[in-house]
Design an enzyme around this catalytic site. Sequence first.
Site, PDB file in Angstrom:
ATOM      1  N   HIS A  64       0.907  -1.280  -0.046  1.00 48.66           N
ATOM      2  CA  HIS A  64       0.262   0.100  -0.001  1.00 48.66           C
ATOM      3  C   HIS A  64       0.777   1.185   0.017  1.00 48.66           C
ATOM      4  CE1 HIS A  64       0.307   1.308   4.240  1.00 48.66           C
ATOM      5  NE2 HIS A  64       0.395  -0.186   4.448  1.00 48.66           N
ATOM      6  N   ASP A 182       6.277   2.047   6.341  1.00 46.00           N
ATOM      7  CA  ASP A 182       5.197   1.344   6.137  1.00 46.00           C
ATOM      8  C   ASP A 182       4.290   2.061   5.387  1.00 46.00           C
ATOM      9  OD1 ASP A 182       2.629   0.045   6.495  1.00 46.00           O
ATOM     10  OD2 ASP A 182       2.344   1.312   8.740  1.00 46.00           O
ATOM     11  N   GLU A 216      -5.233   1.158   2.787  1.00 45.89           N
ATOM     12  CA  GLU A 216      -4.996   0.408   3.876  1.00 45.89           C
ATOM     13  C   GLU A 216      -4.794   0.652   5.341  1.00 45.89           C
ATOM     14  OE1 GLU A 216      -2.605  -2.438   6.599  1.00 45.89           O
ATOM     15  OE2 GLU A 216      -2.290  -0.260   6.094  1.00 45.89           O
ATOM     16  N   GLU A 217      -4.390   2.177   5.577  1.00 46.69           N
ATOM     17  CA  GLU A 217      -4.269   2.598   7.018  1.00 46.69           C
ATOM     18  C   GLU A 217      -5.764   2.822   7.191  1.00 46.69           C
ATOM     19  OE1 GLU A 217      -1.638   2.516   8.444  1.00 46.69           O
ATOM     20  OE2 GLU A 217      -0.104   2.691   7.210  1.00 46.69           O
ATOM     21  N   ASP A 237       4.044  -6.078   3.719  1.00 50.21           N
ATOM     22  CA  ASP A 237       3.855  -4.877   4.496  1.00 50.21           C
ATOM     23  C   ASP A 237       4.919  -5.218   5.474  1.00 50.21           C
ATOM     24  OD1 ASP A 237       2.589  -2.825   5.725  1.00 50.21           O
ATOM     25  OD2 ASP A 237       0.650  -3.360   5.414  1.00 50.21           O
ATOM     26  N   HIS A 317       4.807   3.308  12.906  1.00 53.88           N
ATOM     27  CA  HIS A 317       3.786   4.561  12.750  1.00 53.88           C
ATOM     28  C   HIS A 317       4.532   5.698  13.742  1.00 53.88           C
ATOM     29  CE1 HIS A 317      -0.280   2.439  11.786  1.00 53.88           C
ATOM     30  NE2 HIS A 317       0.716   2.329  10.755  1.00 53.88           N
TER      31      HIS A 317
END
Length: 343
Positions: A64, A182, A216-217, A237, A317
């Site tokens: 993603h 990510d 995706e997030e 991922d 994150h």
Amino acid sequence: MNTLDYIVKLTNTPSPTGFTTAIMDYIKAEVESFGYAAHKTPKGGVMVSVQGENDQEHRVVTAHLDTLGAIVRAVKPDGRLKMDLVGGFGYPSIEGENCLIHVASNGKTYTGTILMHQTSVHVYRDANTAERNQTNMEIRLDEKVTTAAETRALGIEVGDFISFDPRTRVTESGFIKSRHLDDKVSAAILIHLLKVYKEEGVVLPYTTHFYFSNNEEIGYGANSSLPAQTVEYLAVDMGAMGDDQQTDEYTVSICVKDGSGPYHYELRQHLVALAQENQIPFKLDIYPYYGSDASAAMRAGADVRHALLGAGIESSHSYERTHMDSVVATEKMVDVYLKSAMM
């Protein structure tokens, strides 16, 4: 360009979920420059379908391009901005970060910094203890504005997207530090493999769809537009690191289970066997608070074998880090899987 070049290019292209048109257009143009046909899905993802020797059973492999970000929640009376977060993270992880405000009304971009309202210890007694939340955190614009009217005169309004400075750095020791590794590490790997396959004339054993997703997030990435012939689905991922985790920054992480439940056992064991046969360093792991494009597809009702693997990402994150060893191991793992016979 090699995989590292693509990582740097992608991390420096703003793409918070909901504001991904530019990066998806770039991906489409790039893979088309290799000689592939690519098309955008109605949601804005990019699908690249590569004809294989077996066109009856298909594979899907995803990464993603959307990232964490924010959106303007309100223009404050003093001209600063209140935010609403996009994606699963907390305000403390972006305190002190530089950012861009992407103005919808005129296409302009303004810079700013994300700070606590009570930043100055010389003025606020609770500067160190106040909760980092939507009420207390704000964006200080790098413009001469002191009122809401002056900020709005720039065109800034509720709903404008906010992206964070990735601060991408590559060290001599092989580490890559950046926001949004990510999942831009994985996307870079897939782009590079597509390039190599075209240059070397590689014919994969099965028709394979390279699906670059853009939601995706927020939980519903590549869960639709799957060809009916799809029987295997691999999400590439990040591997999550922390207490009780085996994942590190030097191997490929193969996920056993995440917040959605266990991944397909036989497909996971197929990946393990391939790693062992090809001497690819790997770790099996559980990501307790995690979901992927593959798990989203399962929730949407896809009748496929699903798996998840990726490079180990430290401080996910937040301001993330990985090592080229993990990137190389992950790329080799995806490559040998795509060239392997189905289990």
